[in-house]
Scaffold this active site. Structure first.
Site: not given
Length: 571
Positions: A217, A400-402, A443, A484, A540, A553, A555
């Site tokens: 890739h 935050g959106q996630g 996440s 993870g 991230r 962080d 998370g």
């Protein structure tokens, strides 16, 4: 370039559909990929192998007797989602458990792992095999942390043959890992692949140069150098792979090796044969006997220009399975045993499962779980902007959106399950799946897997205690660590989760879950704040690691916030 396509977004799906129409005796389409057109024999382990599309014959071309039982197929060069993997595995499994096999790439590790968590929560025994044959991508001491390339074929061929010969799940897993540990690959590339509809290749290599060790890739290799002759390239590849040739021993490796010369898409068969002629000569000089060599397009990368050499250093057991018959759309060898293989009549479909029976005690627990998820939804909505602000400093700003999307999806799924009469286990499993699908990203997959793993601790036919709650939190954190791959100090959620778990274990007396969670949440917040002093090496923010200094962080922060809210709610 890729010449033939309709809507580029539909390319992978249409390719899979065409494959199944062209090979109806071998494969059938299900949600997320393909499975064998015949039933998996009762009690036989199901070998489910997959990854991104664009690598044919990997992976759908290897489904059939003697090899795979199913193949989840992601978009071009993208891991299949956890729901795709789960769907294919559910269709392939028939009482013998599942082996999930894939090349060792971060997205595949995460999404196959999340699917495994859900399958395990439903009582299905799942093992994971990450192929890691690319010698340039890590050191010999860290062989299992390398990338997977053309070694996928022999590892899955050997594992599939072992299963066909009667291996149970434990034995098949052992042989698959043994094959992976004996496999080494090394490749070169001359130009990058072009996605359907794209005006340019994903990457280019300077004219007259080749990328030594370049990934399929475009992952970094070791160097660029002038393109050599076929013999010079053969010598380069052979010397690279043989640098890790194991010692010969009685009853072990004796100088016999499976040999694969693999074209990545543009280098054609005659060119590969020219290279193999020199490879065979060089191996003979080293006293190595090629065993049933394979030369051709085995693991491609659309129209990428390049090739690779793979050797599997065989012992008697591995050689037996390497030589065994196989019958798939793209890989045939010998004649399969003349046994009855009934055609598949029924397929599992997403949403087709009835809600498992539950007791009143478990439904009461499920209502409490749903209330917690409703709380998480409101908290994540409240914190969305701040979490996004923190994430934007050295990340992509979407944490935050996630979290907001994921918690909202989970709460809605839990409510629906509760209305359907589900118990606590089913509520958490469906909420976890919804969190992953709604949030997307790393996440989302991790929080989804955590809820699913927590669900496995609860039951649909029993009450729950303080111990159940604490064990569920522990199981959820275990899932995050497994999937993870982060450790303390990497500046991720784990930097708060591990101190939380340690503090929870110390504070919990057996009947004080709420108070212990609150106390542990304080420890988690302290640890989360301390991540401001860490340079990100995973997750991230790793690309802009230095820029993340001075900022905690997101998370880790979101984890500590939700654990505090959980403790307060239970109090």
């Amino acid at each position: 370039m890729t010449y033939l396509f309709n809507d580029p977004a539909d390319f992978a799906t249409e390719a899979v559909a065409g494959l199944a129409l062209a090979h109806p005796d071998h494969v059938a389409v299900v949600h997320g990929g393909v499975v064998r057109a015949t039933e998996t024999p009762q009690g036989q382990p199901a070998l489910v192998i997959g990854g991104g599309s664009g690598h044919y014959p990997a992976f759908a071309g290897w489904v059939g007797p003697g090899m795979g039982h199913g193949a989840p197929c992601g978009n071009i060069f993208s891991s299949p989602s956890s729901s795709q993997v789960y769907s294919v595995a559910r269709n392939a499994e028939n009482g013998g458990g599942v082996i999930l096999g894939f090349g060792n790439y971060a997205g595949d590790v995460l999404h196959f792992g999340a699917a495994a968590e859900k399958l395990r929560a439903e009582g299905i025994d799942v093992r994971i095999i990450k192929v890691s044959d690319d010698i340039v991508s890590n050191t010999p001491e860290n062989h299992r942390d390398r990338r997977g390339i053309a070694g996928d074929l022999p590892v899955f061929k050997i594992a599939g043959a072992a299963i066909e010969a009667g291996a149970d799940l434990d034995e098949a897993e052992r042989i698959a890992w043994k094959a992976n540990d004996a496999t080494r690959s090394f490749g070169v590339a001359f130009d990058g692949p072009t996605l359907p509809g794209a005006p340019e290749a994903l990457f280019h290599i300077e004219d007259g140069q080749m990328g030594v060790g370049l990934g399929i890739h475009g992952e970094p290799g070791v160097r660029d150098e002038p393109i050599g002759t076929a013999s010079e390239i053969a010598k380069l590849l052979v010397e690279g792979v043989l640098a890790e040739q194991p010692a010969r021993s009685e009853g072990g490796y004796s100088g016999r090796a499976a040999v694969l010369v693999n074209g990545l898409g543009t280098v054609k068969y005659e060119e590969l044969f020219v290279v193999y002629a020199k490879v065979a000569e060089l191996l003979e000089r080293e006293g190595i006997t090629p065993v049933r060599p394979e030369v051709g397009e085995l693991v491609t990368s659309l129209d990428m220009a390049g090739l690779s050499l793979t050797l599997v250093f065989l012992d008697e057991e591995l050689e037996q399975h390497w030589l065994a018959p196989v019958d798939t759309p793209a890989f045939h060898r010998g004649a399969m045993p003349a046994i009855e293989r009934p055609r598949r009549e029924k397929f599992w479909q997403a949403g087709a499962d009835e809600t498992p029976a539950s007791t009143e005690e478990s439904r009461e627990v499920a209502a409490k779980v749903t209330a917690v998820l409703d709380l998480f939804e409101s908290v994540c909505a409240r914190e969305e902007a701040e979490l996004g602000r923190i994430d934007a400093i050295a990340g992509d700003g979407d944490h935050g959106q996630g979290m907001a999307y994921g918690s909202k999806g989970a709460a809605a799924a839990a409510s629906r399950a509760l209305q359907d009469g589900a118990g606590a286990r089913t509520v958490l499993v469906r909420a976890g799946e919804a969190w992953s699908e709604s949030a997307g990203g790393t996440s989302g997959a991790l929080w989804g897997a955590a809820l699913i793993a927590a669900g496995a601790v609860f039951a649909d036919d029993a009450d729950a205690s303080d111990r159940t709650v604490v064990d569920a939190l522990d199981a959820g954190i275990d899932a995050v660590l497994r999937l993870g791959g982060a450790k303390e100090g990497d500046k991720t959620m784990v930097d708060a989760a591990i101190p939380f778990r340690t503090a929870l274990a110390e504070a919990f007396t057996g009947e004080n879950a709420a108070a212990a969670i609150l106390q542990a949440a304080q420890t988690a917040r302290t640890a989360a704040d301390a991540t401001a002093d860490i340079t990100a090496s995973l997750g991230r923010s790793r690309v802009l690691g230095e820029k993340s200094l001075g900022t905690p962080d997101p998370g880790a922060i979101s984890f500590s916030i939700l654990m505090k809210e959980l403790g307060q709610h239970l109090s």
